[in-house]
Design an enzyme around this catalytic site. Structure first.
Site, PDB file in Angstrom:
ATOM      1  N   GLY A  48       1.414  -5.470  -2.327  1.00 41.80           N
ATOM      2  CA  GLY A  48       0.769  -4.220  -1.877  1.00 41.80           C
ATOM      3  C   GLY A  48       1.586  -3.043  -2.363  1.00 41.80           C
ATOM      4  O   GLY A  48       1.921  -2.137  -1.597  1.00 41.80           O
ATOM      5  N   THR A  51       0.335   1.771  -3.608  1.00 45.30           N
ATOM      6  CA  THR A  51       0.097   3.013  -2.861  1.00 45.30           C
ATOM      7  C   THR A  51       0.855   2.940  -1.530  1.00 45.30           C
ATOM      8  O   THR A  51       1.390   1.890  -1.171  1.00 45.30           O
ATOM      9  CB  THR A  51      -1.418   3.205  -2.542  1.00 45.30           C
ATOM     10  OG1 THR A  51      -1.884   2.054  -1.839  1.00 45.30           O
ATOM     11  CG2 THR A  51      -2.258   3.409  -3.785  1.00 45.30           C
ATOM     12  N   ASP A 111      -5.963 -10.573  -6.678  1.00 45.71           N
ATOM     13  CA  ASP A 111      -6.097 -10.833  -5.253  1.00 45.71           C
ATOM     14  C   ASP A 111      -4.867 -11.547  -4.698  1.00 45.71           C
ATOM     15  O   ASP A 111      -4.681 -12.747  -4.926  1.00 45.71           O
ATOM     16  CB  ASP A 111      -7.369 -11.673  -5.014  1.00 45.71           C
ATOM     17  CG  ASP A 111      -7.606 -11.906  -3.535  1.00 45.71           C
ATOM     18  OD1 ASP A 111      -6.902 -11.291  -2.705  1.00 45.71           O
ATOM     19  OD2 ASP A 111      -8.506 -12.706  -3.216  1.00 45.71           O
ATOM     20  N   TYR A 225       2.345  -0.866  13.276  1.00 43.82           N
ATOM     21  CA  TYR A 225       2.265   0.436  13.929  1.00 43.82           C
ATOM     22  C   TYR A 225       1.994   0.226  15.408  1.00 43.82           C
ATOM     23  O   TYR A 225       1.294  -0.720  15.781  1.00 43.82           O
ATOM     24  CB  TYR A 225       1.142   1.282  13.292  1.00 43.82           C
ATOM     25  CG  TYR A 225       1.052   2.654  13.899  1.00 43.82           C
ATOM     26  CD1 TYR A 225       2.086   3.569  13.708  1.00 43.82           C
ATOM     27  CD2 TYR A 225      -0.035   3.028  14.682  1.00 43.82           C
ATOM     28  CE1 TYR A 225       2.029   4.826  14.287  1.00 43.82           C
ATOM     29  CE2 TYR A 225      -0.090   4.291  15.261  1.00 43.82           C
ATOM     30  CZ  TYR A 225       0.947   5.183  15.061  1.00 43.82           C
ATOM     31  OH  TYR A 225       0.901   6.415  15.643  1.00 43.82           O
ATOM     32  N   TYR A 235      -6.035   1.141  18.338  1.00 45.57           N
ATOM     33  CA  TYR A 235      -5.006   0.560  17.479  1.00 45.57           C
ATOM     34  C   TYR A 235      -4.276  -0.607  18.156  1.00 45.57           C
ATOM     35  O   TYR A 235      -4.639  -1.762  17.969  1.00 45.57           O
ATOM     36  CB  TYR A 235      -4.018   1.625  16.942  1.00 45.57           C
ATOM     37  CG  TYR A 235      -3.373   1.113  15.673  1.00 45.57           C
ATOM     38  CD1 TYR A 235      -3.804   1.502  14.415  1.00 45.57           C
ATOM     39  CD2 TYR A 235      -2.381   0.133  15.740  1.00 45.57           C
ATOM     40  CE1 TYR A 235      -3.257   0.950  13.262  1.00 45.57           C
ATOM     41  CE2 TYR A 235      -1.838  -0.428  14.601  1.00 45.57           C
ATOM     42  CZ  TYR A 235      -2.271  -0.009  13.364  1.00 45.57           C
ATOM     43  OH  TYR A 235      -1.735  -0.576  12.224  1.00 45.57           O
TER      44      TYR A 235
HETATM   45  P1  NAI Z   1      -2.417   1.461   1.447  1.00 47.96           P
HETATM   46  O1  NAI Z   1      -3.887   1.402   1.520  1.00 47.96           O
HETATM   47  O2  NAI Z   1      -1.795   2.703   0.933  1.00 47.96           O
HETATM   48  O3  NAI Z   1      -1.860   0.238   0.536  1.00 47.96           O
HETATM   49  C1  NAI Z   1      -2.433  -1.028   0.524  1.00 47.96           C
HETATM   50  C2  NAI Z   1      -1.891  -1.845  -0.640  1.00 47.96           C
HETATM   51  O4  NAI Z   1      -2.465  -3.167  -0.567  1.00 47.96           O
HETATM   52  C3  NAI Z   1      -2.261  -1.309  -2.039  1.00 47.96           C
HETATM   53  O5  NAI Z   1      -1.180  -1.521  -2.910  1.00 47.96           O
HETATM   54  C4  NAI Z   1      -3.444  -2.207  -2.459  1.00 47.96           C
HETATM   55  O6  NAI Z   1      -3.614  -2.329  -3.850  1.00 47.96           O
HETATM   56  C5  NAI Z   1      -2.981  -3.518  -1.844  1.00 47.96           C
HETATM   57  N1  NAI Z   1      -4.066  -4.495  -1.658  1.00 47.96           N
HETATM   58  C6  NAI Z   1      -5.137  -4.423  -0.828  1.00 47.96           C
HETATM   59  N2  NAI Z   1      -5.874  -5.542  -0.918  1.00 47.96           N
HETATM   60  C7  NAI Z   1      -5.251  -6.362  -1.817  1.00 47.96           C
HETATM   61  C8  NAI Z   1      -5.499  -7.666  -2.328  1.00 47.96           C
HETATM   62  N3  NAI Z   1      -6.540  -8.396  -1.935  1.00 47.96           N
HETATM   63  N4  NAI Z   1      -4.648  -8.159  -3.248  1.00 47.96           N
HETATM   64  C9  NAI Z   1      -3.564  -7.434  -3.677  1.00 47.96           C
HETATM   65  N5  NAI Z   1      -3.263  -6.216  -3.203  1.00 47.96           N
HETATM   66  C10 NAI Z   1      -4.094  -5.683  -2.290  1.00 47.96           C
HETATM   67  O7  NAI Z   1      -1.899   1.095   2.904  1.00 47.96           O
HETATM   68  P2  NAI Z   1      -0.625   1.493   3.786  1.00 47.96           P
HETATM   69  O8  NAI Z   1      -1.049   2.513   4.792  1.00 47.96           O
HETATM   70  O9  NAI Z   1       0.563   1.733   2.949  1.00 47.96           O
HETATM   71  O10 NAI Z   1      -0.443   0.145   4.624  1.00 47.96           O
HETATM   72  C11 NAI Z   1       0.480  -0.863   4.288  1.00 47.96           C
HETATM   73  C12 NAI Z   1       0.941  -1.548   5.567  1.00 47.96           C
HETATM   74  O11 NAI Z   1       1.631  -0.575   6.383  1.00 47.96           O
HETATM   75  C13 NAI Z   1      -0.215  -2.091   6.426  1.00 47.96           C
HETATM   76  O12 NAI Z   1       0.201  -3.295   7.029  1.00 47.96           O
HETATM   77  C14 NAI Z   1      -0.368  -1.016   7.498  1.00 47.96           C
HETATM   78  O13 NAI Z   1      -0.946  -1.499   8.692  1.00 47.96           O
HETATM   79  C15 NAI Z   1       1.095  -0.613   7.693  1.00 47.96           C
HETATM   80  N6  NAI Z   1       1.308   0.679   8.357  1.00 47.96           N
HETATM   81  C16 NAI Z   1       0.639   1.816   7.955  1.00 47.96           C
HETATM   82  C17 NAI Z   1       0.820   3.004   8.632  1.00 47.96           C
HETATM   83  C18 NAI Z   1       0.093   4.249   8.235  1.00 47.96           C
HETATM   84  O14 NAI Z   1       0.067   5.190   9.038  1.00 47.96           O
HETATM   85  N7  NAI Z   1      -0.455   4.333   7.055  1.00 47.96           N
HETATM   86  C19 NAI Z   1       1.751   3.099   9.782  1.00 47.96           C
HETATM   87  C20 NAI Z   1       2.469   1.890  10.041  1.00 47.96           C
HETATM   88  C21 NAI Z   1       2.230   0.714   9.379  1.00 47.96           C
END
Ligand code: NAI
Length: 396
Positions: A48, A51, A111, A225, A235
């Site tokens: 992941g 982003t 994936d 979170y 949440y």
């Molecule tokens: P984001 O949407 O910015 O990043 C998601 C990432 O997952 C991207 O790199 C995307 O390409 C990848 N991805 C999605 N589906 C995929 C797949 N099938 N195969 C390969 N890659 C895949 O999300 P964010 O916000 O950075 O979230 C990341 C983690 O952090 C999550 O577990 C989220 O719950 C957690 N989090 C987020 C917070 C927030 O406020 N944004 C706060 C605390 C935790």
């Protein structure tokens, strides 16, 4: 072509290549400005990585402790008349910056939930790095195809038990309205856990360990979170919260498996921030807008990169990172500070469309949202024609 933002609901369907590159460069500059990491990881796999928190983790490891990084993500390249996704441009920019700094970086676009991608990554680690000493699991996905059964699971963002009504911000118009979300049924809870819970993280660690590409003492982290009581129904106590409980279960199970080699798994509870994932959650964007205003005024505001820099620099630099009683690393400490939360509670009651500008940092929310797609960055000429077909060197 000249690229402009095209916003549809809570996503932007275009991304600016030069703006995304600038955003990545700014994050790298932040990490460099903090100096080298004292005891950072050296070979890091980020699942992941394109982003949000995953990209920031990759940048903090690479430019803080000169780590070789392998990044896994699911992004789309540019097509005729259509830009690539932001994560594609971010990853291209990251690889160029890493190469210029003499750092190994390789990416896999596909994936992450599939067995095939796991095997490819295992082989790449074996061939290029031997082993990895740190695995960051930062996926946020709306669906998952189970690698063994082929079943497709979809995640939902719903309360459990009873319906939930609260204030909600229309991030397109700046209107504060009320939203009611009906509770999830048992199947939706199970499906959300199958997507965002810990099973896939465990499958990754099993695949790496069985192949012998996990270094002794390897550390692995996934992100969660908690937030304030006002968002708990959607949440912490909602479907996503159930998935996060499963992530904690997985952390304990992985730690047990890695214990004999000195390895460990942690959940890091991070701050609420504008990312592509969080902008889709009802109620949360209004909370984030209020939070940003208060934390910016208090001088404690952080973005993903500041959070991830603090994770590696202050927490993971220690042999035993400090945790809460449940064993979780807490990077939401400044967000959850009592003075911040009591002001939020006060302003939550007062905020409406008319007072949004005064009580919340809606402008900050909007500018952060646009930045996710490479818009509104300083030093980028948005009138200029830009090449949108950019390749990611290691995927070319
Ligand atoms: P984001 O949407 O910015 O990043 C998601 C990432 O997952 C991207 O790199 C995307 O390409 C990848 N991805 C999605 N589906 C995929 C797949 N099938 N195969 C390969 N890659 C895949 O999300 P964010 O916000 O950075 O979230 C990341 C983690 O952090 C999550 O577990 C989220 O719950 C957690 N989090 C987020 C917070 C927030 O406020 N944004 C706060 C605390 C935790």
């Amino acid at each position: 072509m000249v690229v402009t933002p095209k916003i549809r609901g809570f996503i932007c369907t275009t991304a600016h290549p030069a703006g995304c590159a600038r955003h990545v460069a700014d994050q790298i500059a932040h990490v460099k400005s903090r100096g080298p990491l004292p005891a950072g990881p050296k070979k890091v796999l980020v699942i992941g990585a394109s982003t949000g928190y995953g990209l920031a983790s990759r940048i903090a490891a690479a430019f803080g402790s000169q780590a070789a990084t392998i990044g896994v993500f699911f992004e789309r390249a540019a097509e005729e008349g259509r830009t690539a996704t932001a994560g594609w441009y971010n990853s291209a920019a990251f690889e160029h910056e890493a190469a210029a700094a003499g750092l190994y970086a390789r990416s896999f676009n596909g994936d992450a939930f599939s067995d095939a991608l796991k095997s490819e990554v295992v082989e790449a680690i074996r061939a290029d790095l031997g082993q990895v000493d740190c695995v960051i699991y930062s996926l946020a996905s709306p669906r998952r195809t189970h690698p063994k059964t082929g079943e497709v699971f979809k995640s939902v963002l719903k309360p459990i038990g009873t319906s939930y009504t609260n204030k909600n911000l229309n991030t397109g118009t700046g209107e504060v309205t009320s939203v009611t979300i009906e509770p999830a049924n048992a199947d939706e809870i199970a499906q959300t856990t199958a997507v965002m819970g810990g099973e896939d993280w465990e499958l990754w660690i099993d695949a790496l360990a069985e192949a012998g590409v996990l270094a002794p003492g390897a550390r692995t982290l996934a992100y969660s979170y908690i937030g304030p009581v006002l968002t708990w129904p959607i949440y912490k106590n909602g479907t996503i919260g159930q998935a996060k409980i499963d992530l904690e279960r997985a952390a304990a199970s992985i730690s047990k498996k890695l214990a004999s080699t000195g390895g460990q798994a942690w959940i890091s509870v991070n701050k609420a921030l504008v990312t592509q994932a969080s902008s889709a959650i009802p109620v949360v964007p209004l909370y984030i807008s209020l939070l940003y205003k208060i934390m910016k005024e208090a001088g404690s505001h952080e973005e993903c990169i500041e959070q991830m820099d603090r994770l590696f620099r202050d927490r993971l630099a220690q042999a035993q990172p400090p945790t809460d009683p449940e064993g979780r690393i807490r990077l939401d400490d400044w967000e959850m500070a009592a003075p911040v939360q009591s002001l939020i509670a006060e302003r939550w009651d007062q905020v409406d469309t008319a007072r949004l500008g005064e009580l919340a940092d809606f402008a900050g929310y909007q500018s952060n949202f646009l930045k996710l797609f490479g818009f509104g960055l300083e030093g980028v000429d948005y009138q200029a024609d830009v090449e949108t077909h950019i390749s990611i060197p290691s995927l070319a």
